[in-house]
Design an enzyme around this catalytic site. Structure first.
Site, PDB file in Angstrom:
ATOM      1  N   ASP A 193       4.375  -3.353  -5.392  1.00  0.00           N
ATOM      2  CA  ASP A 193       4.973  -2.665  -4.190  1.00  0.00           C
ATOM      3  C   ASP A 193       3.493  -2.226  -3.300  1.00  0.00           C
ATOM      4  O   ASP A 193       2.760  -1.787  -3.890  1.00  0.00           O
ATOM      5  CB  ASP A 193       5.812  -1.858  -4.367  1.00  0.00           C
ATOM      6  CG  ASP A 193       7.458  -2.264  -4.355  1.00  0.00           C
ATOM      7  OD1 ASP A 193       7.602  -3.188  -4.164  1.00  0.00           O
ATOM      8  OD2 ASP A 193       8.185  -1.303  -4.659  1.00  0.00           O
TER       9      ASP A 193
ATOM     10  N   LYS B 110       4.968  -4.651   1.814  1.00  0.00           N
ATOM     11  CA  LYS B 110       4.561  -4.975   3.224  1.00  0.00           C
ATOM     12  C   LYS B 110       2.965  -4.551   3.383  1.00  0.00           C
ATOM     13  O   LYS B 110       2.374  -3.587   3.084  1.00  0.00           O
ATOM     14  CB  LYS B 110       5.378  -3.832   4.109  1.00  0.00           C
ATOM     15  CG  LYS B 110       6.572  -4.492   4.742  1.00  0.00           C
ATOM     16  CD  LYS B 110       7.349  -3.318   5.525  1.00  0.00           C
ATOM     17  CE  LYS B 110       8.560  -3.203   4.958  1.00  0.00           C
ATOM     18  NZ  LYS B 110       9.166  -1.763   5.486  1.00  0.00           N
TER      19      LYS B 110
ATOM     20  N   MET C 207      10.720   8.721   3.665  1.00  0.00           N
ATOM     21  CA  MET C 207      10.962   7.553   4.697  1.00  0.00           C
ATOM     22  C   MET C 207      11.775   8.416   5.978  1.00  0.00           C
ATOM     23  O   MET C 207      12.495   7.873   6.535  1.00  0.00           O
ATOM     24  CB  MET C 207      11.788   6.504   4.193  1.00  0.00           C
ATOM     25  CG  MET C 207      11.462   5.667   2.928  1.00  0.00           C
ATOM     26  SD  MET C 207      12.703   4.418   2.328  1.00  0.00           S
ATOM     27  CE  MET C 207      13.759   5.664   1.471  1.00  0.00           C
TER      28      MET C 207
HETATM   29  N1  SAH Z   1      10.410   5.673  -5.453  1.00  0.00           N
HETATM   30  C1  SAH Z   1       9.452   6.151  -4.782  1.00  0.00           C
HETATM   31  C2  SAH Z   1       9.977   6.363  -3.008  1.00  0.00           C
HETATM   32  C3  SAH Z   1      10.063   5.173  -2.536  1.00  0.00           C
HETATM   33  S1  SAH Z   1      10.559   5.545  -0.844  1.00  0.00           S
HETATM   34  C4  SAH Z   1       9.178   7.534  -5.224  1.00  0.00           C
HETATM   35  O1  SAH Z   1       9.689   8.210  -6.374  1.00  0.00           O
HETATM   36  O2  SAH Z   1       8.090   8.263  -4.855  1.00  0.00           O
HETATM   37  C5  SAH Z   1       9.112   5.487   0.043  1.00  0.00           C
HETATM   38  C6  SAH Z   1       8.949   6.662   0.725  1.00  0.00           C
HETATM   39  O3  SAH Z   1       8.066   7.604  -0.463  1.00  0.00           O
HETATM   40  C7  SAH Z   1       7.748   6.745   1.713  1.00  0.00           C
HETATM   41  O4  SAH Z   1       8.335   6.429   2.890  1.00  0.00           O
HETATM   42  C8  SAH Z   1       7.508   8.443   1.849  1.00  0.00           C
HETATM   43  O5  SAH Z   1       8.519   9.241   2.400  1.00  0.00           O
HETATM   44  C9  SAH Z   1       7.279   8.523   0.094  1.00  0.00           C
HETATM   45  N2  SAH Z   1       6.104   8.336  -0.331  1.00  0.00           N
HETATM   46  C10 SAH Z   1       5.590   7.569  -1.421  1.00  0.00           C
HETATM   47  N3  SAH Z   1       4.392   7.890  -1.859  1.00  0.00           N
HETATM   48  C11 SAH Z   1       3.817   8.429  -0.817  1.00  0.00           C
HETATM   49  C12 SAH Z   1       2.685   9.046  -0.767  1.00  0.00           C
HETATM   50  N4  SAH Z   1       1.677   8.924  -1.398  1.00  0.00           N
HETATM   51  N5  SAH Z   1       2.381  10.030   0.269  1.00  0.00           N
HETATM   52  C13 SAH Z   1       3.619  10.562   1.190  1.00  0.00           C
HETATM   53  N6  SAH Z   1       4.474   9.962   1.079  1.00  0.00           N
HETATM   54  C14 SAH Z   1       5.006   9.014   0.091  1.00  0.00           C
END
Ligand code: SAH
Length: 257
Positions: free
Chosen positions: A35, A57, A168
């Site tokens: 991803d 993406k 998000m």
């Molecule tokens: N499964 C993932 C979340 C997926 S949704 C988890 O547990 O972290 C994707 C969202 O995660 C992004 O839009 C953002 O809000 C957040 N996100 C993931 N990695 C990030 C990072 N390094 N810094 C800031 N936000 C992050």
């Protein structure tokens, strides 16, 4: 011989926040479907025998649709491969991991899930914000801001009284803060937006329900970012004296209660 699928939580992007189990799965992989927000750095070295397929993406390109990813997982595994599906954060936190597990079950493909460090907790933490803190917040709610919340959800969130963590949530930030204010959270209630956690570009923007939309727009905050709403934001951002005051106030309130 049928292969198998390992759904791996890759953590918030830093390679050293992969678990040992994740590293072992990658070392054994024949194919890695990765991803956008999963760690990419050093992936070739971590999965030396694997074909690496980027299904995330990239700017200007659309991600591979979810259904197609599921078909790919099943197809590679059916041909005998050990397929690692490397996802950002934890596979089961707003990551559609459950759908991929169900697709494997439906196709009779063995599947295992390796949990990951979720950005919902780790990214606020990287900005010095604890999602819970004794006497300040004893609960946190993680919510997707992908689509605007409806009025009932906003009312419940505002009424809960703990920390709200939104993933998000940049595009829907205005409707979130307006909704929480409408349902009774005070204008001075603290909000932080933490962008690109654990990267060299990590940045925290802090404000209140009343001003965060303007402040975030001026700072041009962008995804990926985690939004944190709650008193815990003050612990990291109002300096030691203000944090001390907050703690004293919280302690006094808990004595009254
Ligand atoms: N499964 C993932 C979340 C997926 S949704 C988890 O547990 O972290 C994707 C969202 O995660 C992004 O839009 C953002 O809000 C957040 N996100 C993931 N990695 C990030 C990072 N390094 N810094 C800031 N936000 C992050």
């Amino acid at each position: 011989m049928t292969g198998r699928v390992t759904l791996v939580g890759g953590g918030p992007g830093a390679i050293d926040l992969l678990t040992v189990r994740a590293v072992r799965a990658l070392a054994d992989a024949d194919v890695v479907l990765v991803d956008r927000l999963a760690p990419h750095e050093e992936l070739a070295a971590l999965a030396p025998h694997a074909e690496i397929v980027d299904v995330g993406k990239t700017p200007g390109h659309h991600a591979v649709p979810q259904r197609e990813i599921e078909v790919m997982l099943v197809r590679y595994a059916a041909s005998g491969a050990h397929v690692v599906r490397l996802k950002g954060g934890d596979p089961y936190v707003l990551g559609r991991g459950g759908e991929e597990v169900l697709a494997c079950h439906a196709a009779g493909i063995p599947v295992e899930v390796v949990p990951g460090v979720t950005s919902a907790i780790a990214v606020p933490g990287a900005a010095g914000i604890p999602v819970t803190h004794r006497e300040v917040s004893r609960l946190f709610t993680v919510v997707s801001g992908h689509a605007p919340l409806d009025d009932e959800e906003l009312a419940h969130l505002a009424g809960l009284g703990g920390t709200i963590v939104v993933l998000m949530g940049i595009a829907t930030l205005p409707s979130l803060v307006a909704g929480l204010a409408r349902h009774g959270l005070p204008p001075g209630h603290p909000v932080a937006v933490v962008e690109r956690g654990f990267s060299a570009e990590q940045r925290t923007t802090v404000g209140t329900l009343a001003d965060i939309v303007g402040t975030a727009a001026r700072a041009r905050v962008a995804s990926p970012a985690v939004v944190v709403v709650g008193e815990v934001v003050r612990l990291a951002h109002d300096g030691e004296a203000a944090a001390g005051e907050l703690m004293a106030r919280a302690a006094a309130m808990s004595v009254i209660a």
